[in-house]
Design a protein around this motif. Structure first.
Motif, PDB file in Angstrom:
ATOM      1  N   ASN A 226       6.544  39.002  55.177  1.00  0.00           N
ATOM      2  CA  ASN A 226       5.654  39.327  56.289  1.00  0.00           C
ATOM      3  C   ASN A 226       5.645  40.877  56.617  1.00  0.00           C
ATOM      4  OD1 ASN A 226       4.306  38.208  58.907  1.00  0.00           O
ATOM      5  ND2 ASN A 226       5.921  39.195  59.895  1.00  0.00           N
ATOM      6  N   GLN A 227       6.898  41.590  56.498  1.00  0.00           N
ATOM      7  CA  GLN A 227       7.117  42.886  56.947  1.00  0.00           C
ATOM      8  C   GLN A 227       6.261  43.696  55.908  1.00  0.00           C
ATOM      9  OE1 GLN A 227       8.854  43.975  59.692  1.00  0.00           O
ATOM     10  NE2 GLN A 227       7.536  45.742  59.156  1.00  0.00           N
ATOM     11  N   ARG A 228       6.438  43.423  54.636  1.00  0.00           N
ATOM     12  CA  ARG A 228       5.344  44.150  53.577  1.00  0.00           C
ATOM     13  C   ARG A 228       4.030  44.030  53.758  1.00  0.00           C
ATOM     14  NH1 ARG A 228       5.213  41.988  48.145  1.00  0.00           N
ATOM     15  NH2 ARG A 228       6.879  40.466  48.525  1.00  0.00           N
ATOM     16  N   ALA A 229       3.607  42.994  54.458  1.00  0.00           N
ATOM     17  CA  ALA A 229       2.112  42.881  54.905  1.00  0.00           C
ATOM     18  C   ALA A 229       1.876  43.724  56.021  1.00  0.00           C
ATOM     19  CB  ALA A 229       1.835  41.318  54.841  1.00  0.00           C
ATOM     20  N   GLU A 230       2.871  43.499  56.924  1.00  0.00           N
ATOM     21  CA  GLU A 230       2.619  44.184  58.177  1.00  0.00           C
ATOM     22  C   GLU A 230       2.411  45.713  57.736  1.00  0.00           C
ATOM     23  OE1 GLU A 230       5.122  45.148  62.327  1.00  0.00           O
ATOM     24  OE2 GLU A 230       5.184  43.219  61.324  1.00  0.00           O
ATOM     25  N   ASP A 231       3.384  46.175  57.046  1.00  0.00           N
ATOM     26  CA  ASP A 231       3.509  47.773  56.890  1.00  0.00           C
ATOM     27  C   ASP A 231       2.204  48.161  56.080  1.00  0.00           C
ATOM     28  OD1 ASP A 231       5.962  47.941  57.635  1.00  0.00           O
ATOM     29  OD2 ASP A 231       7.101  47.797  56.140  1.00  0.00           O
ATOM     30  N   TRP A 232       1.656  47.278  54.990  1.00  0.00           N
ATOM     31  CA  TRP A 232       0.560  47.579  54.265  1.00  0.00           C
ATOM     32  C   TRP A 232      -0.627  47.677  55.193  1.00  0.00           C
ATOM     33  CZ3 TRP A 232      -4.152  46.078  53.359  1.00  0.00           C
ATOM     34  CH2 TRP A 232      -5.103  46.577  52.554  1.00  0.00           C
ATOM     35  N   VAL A 233      -0.700  46.841  55.979  1.00  0.00           N
ATOM     36  CA  VAL A 233      -2.099  46.798  56.971  1.00  0.00           C
ATOM     37  C   VAL A 233      -1.947  48.007  58.069  1.00  0.00           C
ATOM     38  CG1 VAL A 233      -3.248  45.233  58.767  1.00  0.00           C
ATOM     39  CG2 VAL A 233      -2.500  44.236  56.715  1.00  0.00           C
ATOM     40  N   ASN A 234      -0.962  48.049  58.650  1.00  0.00           N
ATOM     41  CA  ASN A 234      -0.660  49.039  59.505  1.00  0.00           C
ATOM     42  C   ASN A 234      -0.954  50.476  59.029  1.00  0.00           C
ATOM     43  OD1 ASN A 234      -0.241  47.654  61.758  1.00  0.00           O
ATOM     44  ND2 ASN A 234       1.822  47.470  61.715  1.00  0.00           N
ATOM     45  N   ALA A 235      -0.468  50.843  57.847  1.00  0.00           N
ATOM     46  CA  ALA A 235      -0.744  52.093  57.058  1.00  0.00           C
ATOM     47  C   ALA A 235      -2.339  52.375  56.862  1.00  0.00           C
ATOM     48  CB  ALA A 235       0.160  52.194  55.885  1.00  0.00           C
ATOM     49  N   GLN A 236      -2.787  51.219  56.354  1.00  0.00           N
ATOM     50  CA  GLN A 236      -4.122  51.466  55.791  1.00  0.00           C
ATOM     51  C   GLN A 236      -5.016  51.616  57.235  1.00  0.00           C
ATOM     52  OE1 GLN A 236      -5.855  51.191  53.054  1.00  0.00           O
ATOM     53  NE2 GLN A 236      -4.151  51.299  51.947  1.00  0.00           N
ATOM     54  N   VAL A 237      -4.746  50.749  58.360  1.00  0.00           N
ATOM     55  CA  VAL A 237      -5.501  50.868  59.412  1.00  0.00           C
ATOM     56  C   VAL A 237      -5.303  52.299  60.016  1.00  0.00           C
ATOM     57  CG1 VAL A 237      -5.834  50.233  62.232  1.00  0.00           C
ATOM     58  CG2 VAL A 237      -5.508  48.418  60.284  1.00  0.00           C
ATOM     59  N   SER A 238      -4.188  52.845  60.101  1.00  0.00           N
ATOM     60  CA  SER A 238      -3.772  54.252  60.423  1.00  0.00           C
ATOM     61  C   SER A 238      -4.784  55.261  59.891  1.00  0.00           C
ATOM     62  CB  SER A 238      -2.362  54.441  60.487  1.00  0.00           C
ATOM     63  OG  SER A 238      -1.968  56.049  60.782  1.00  0.00           O
ATOM     64  N   GLN A 239      -4.855  55.079  58.653  1.00  0.00           N
ATOM     65  CA  GLN A 239      -5.541  55.970  57.505  1.00  0.00           C
ATOM     66  C   GLN A 239      -6.896  55.909  58.027  1.00  0.00           C
ATOM     67  OE1 GLN A 239      -4.687  56.050  53.481  1.00  0.00           O
ATOM     68  NE2 GLN A 239      -6.795  56.025  52.999  1.00  0.00           N
ATOM     69  N   LEU A 240      -7.586  54.770  58.167  1.00  0.00           N
ATOM     70  CA  LEU A 240      -9.050  54.562  58.493  1.00  0.00           C
ATOM     71  C   LEU A 240      -9.218  55.128  59.773  1.00  0.00           C
ATOM     72  CD1 LEU A 240      -9.548  50.621  57.337  1.00  0.00           C
ATOM     73  CD2 LEU A 240     -10.282  53.047  56.103  1.00  0.00           C
ATOM     74  N   GLU A 241      -8.329  55.175  60.907  1.00  0.00           N
ATOM     75  CA  GLU A 241      -8.677  55.647  62.230  1.00  0.00           C
ATOM     76  C   GLU A 241      -8.637  57.114  62.278  1.00  0.00           C
ATOM     77  OE1 GLU A 241      -6.946  51.515  64.575  1.00  0.00           O
ATOM     78  OE2 GLU A 241      -5.917  53.297  64.496  1.00  0.00           O
ATOM     79  N   THR A 242      -8.035  57.576  61.136  1.00  0.00           N
ATOM     80  CA  THR A 242      -7.718  58.988  61.095  1.00  0.00           C
ATOM     81  C   THR A 242      -8.745  59.543  60.202  1.00  0.00           C
ATOM     82  OG1 THR A 242      -5.797  59.024  59.674  1.00  0.00           O
ATOM     83  CG2 THR A 242      -5.493  59.299  61.950  1.00  0.00           C
ATOM     84  N   GLN A 243      -9.052  58.956  58.915  1.00  0.00           N
ATOM     85  CA  GLN A 243      -9.872  59.612  58.029  1.00  0.00           C
ATOM     86  C   GLN A 243     -11.405  59.161  58.008  1.00  0.00           C
ATOM     87  OE1 GLN A 243      -7.741  59.675  54.304  1.00  0.00           O
ATOM     88  NE2 GLN A 243      -5.771  60.602  55.217  1.00  0.00           N
ATOM     89  N   GLY A 244     -11.320  57.824  58.501  1.00  0.00           N
ATOM     90  CA  GLY A 244     -12.573  57.047  58.409  1.00  0.00           C
ATOM     91  C   GLY A 244     -12.893  56.275  57.112  1.00  0.00           C
ATOM     92  N   ARG A 245     -12.120  56.313  56.059  1.00  0.00           N
ATOM     93  CA  ARG A 245     -12.501  55.495  55.052  1.00  0.00           C
ATOM     94  C   ARG A 245     -11.054  55.631  54.033  1.00  0.00           C
ATOM     95  NH1 ARG A 245     -17.074  56.035  52.914  1.00  0.00           N
ATOM     96  NH2 ARG A 245     -16.658  55.201  50.888  1.00  0.00           N
ATOM     97  N   PRO A 246     -10.979  54.589  53.234  1.00  0.00           N
ATOM     98  CA  PRO A 246      -9.658  54.795  52.382  1.00  0.00           C
ATOM     99  C   PRO A 246      -9.505  55.663  51.261  1.00  0.00           C
ATOM    100  CG  PRO A 246     -10.959  52.982  51.882  1.00  0.00           C
ATOM    101  CD  PRO A 246     -11.671  53.482  53.011  1.00  0.00           C
ATOM    102  N   THR A 247      -8.393  55.990  50.974  1.00  0.00           N
ATOM    103  CA  THR A 247      -8.274  57.097  49.972  1.00  0.00           C
ATOM    104  C   THR A 247      -8.181  56.150  48.577  1.00  0.00           C
ATOM    105  OG1 THR A 247      -6.807  58.382  51.055  1.00  0.00           O
ATOM    106  CG2 THR A 247      -6.614  58.601  48.758  1.00  0.00           C
ATOM    107  N   PRO A 248      -9.444  56.644  47.631  1.00  0.00           N
ATOM    108  CA  PRO A 248      -9.577  56.034  46.344  1.00  0.00           C
ATOM    109  C   PRO A 248      -8.078  55.816  45.494  1.00  0.00           C
ATOM    110  CG  PRO A 248     -11.175  57.645  46.636  1.00  0.00           C
ATOM    111  CD  PRO A 248     -10.215  57.797  47.605  1.00  0.00           C
TER     112      PRO A 248
END
Length: 248
Positions: A226-248
């Protein structure tokens, strides 16, 4: 003068009209179908219509990344919850799919009656212990029947920039079923906010992460997964909110 407010009003009118009309049709036709065709008829087609209306009238386009990570066998989906858009999108993208939702939705005339035909996991949020047992039992049954189980582990829509703790119910279900969780991040809340009717055009980024398996057994495995999934999702969302799209 911007026409966006008028487009948004038209979007909501057509969304409500098509939902009412489709629920009426579904209540007549769907009971005579098996589960998979029923799901496609009742949910998938209408949710695709909702996503199309959002794109056409409001300008809410989307891009999906990580489709290669989707397992061939249905599993537990743990998705970020910021708006209503991802409910439509995920319900159309994965099929057949069952959702964990609040029991009160089943009482909505026509809409709730149609939803009851689709084997939802309708929980009582005021009784969390009973809800956990229900998710474990009915979720396992749905997985065995070949359906994806969609869980928003934050429990409710969370505004942009406000991460919330994940419930362990989805990870627990996956561990007990011997299946992975599939984490999904997005930034839909930047364009379709939780509060109010306002929306703004843009391209929603949806990122499907790698399927995550438990690395041990028992309660510790559930907590770690659960923690692994939560960390991954939060990290991706934070990146999307600041950069607008994921890093390849």
């Amino acid at each position: 003068m911007s026409l966006l407010p008028l487009r948004i009003a038209l979007f909501y009118f057509l969304l409500a009209f098509t939902a009412f009309a489709w629920c009426l049709v579904s209540l007549v036709c769907a009971p005579f179908m098996t589960f998979r065709p029923r799901y496609r008829f009742v949910v998938q087609n209408w949710c695709r219509c909702a996503v199309w209306l959002a794109k056409t009238l409001v300008g809410l386009r989307y891009e999906v990344h990580g489709t290669e990570n989707i397992p061939t066998r249905p599993c537990v989906i743990l998705a970020k919850h910021q708006s209503t858009w991802e409910t439509f999108f995920l319900s159309a993208y994965f099929e057949p799919l069952t959702q964990v939702l609040k029991r009160e939705l089943l009482r909505v005339p026509f809409f709730g009656w149609a939803i009851m035909l689709l084997k939802p996991i309708a929980i009582d949020r005021d009784n969390p212990k009973a809800a956990l047992r229900q998710v474990a039992k009915q979720g396992h049954e749905r997985l065995e029947q070949g359906a994806w189980v969609l869980i928003f582990p934050e429990g409710t829509r969370v505004p942009v920039g406000q991460p919330a703790k994940f419930s362990r119910s989805g990870a627990s279900l996956a561990v007990n079923a011997g299946l992975p969780v599939l984490p999904i991040a997005h930034n839909a809340g930047m364009f379709w906010p939780k509060a109010g009717w306002g929306k703004r055009p843009g391209t929603i980024q949806v990122v499907i992460g790698p399927a995550m398996y438990a690395e041990s057994e028992g309660p510790r495995a559930v907590a770690e997964l659960n923690q692994r999934a939560e960390d991954w999702v939060n990290a991706q969302v934070s990146q999307l909110e600041t950069q607008g799209r994921p890093t390849p």
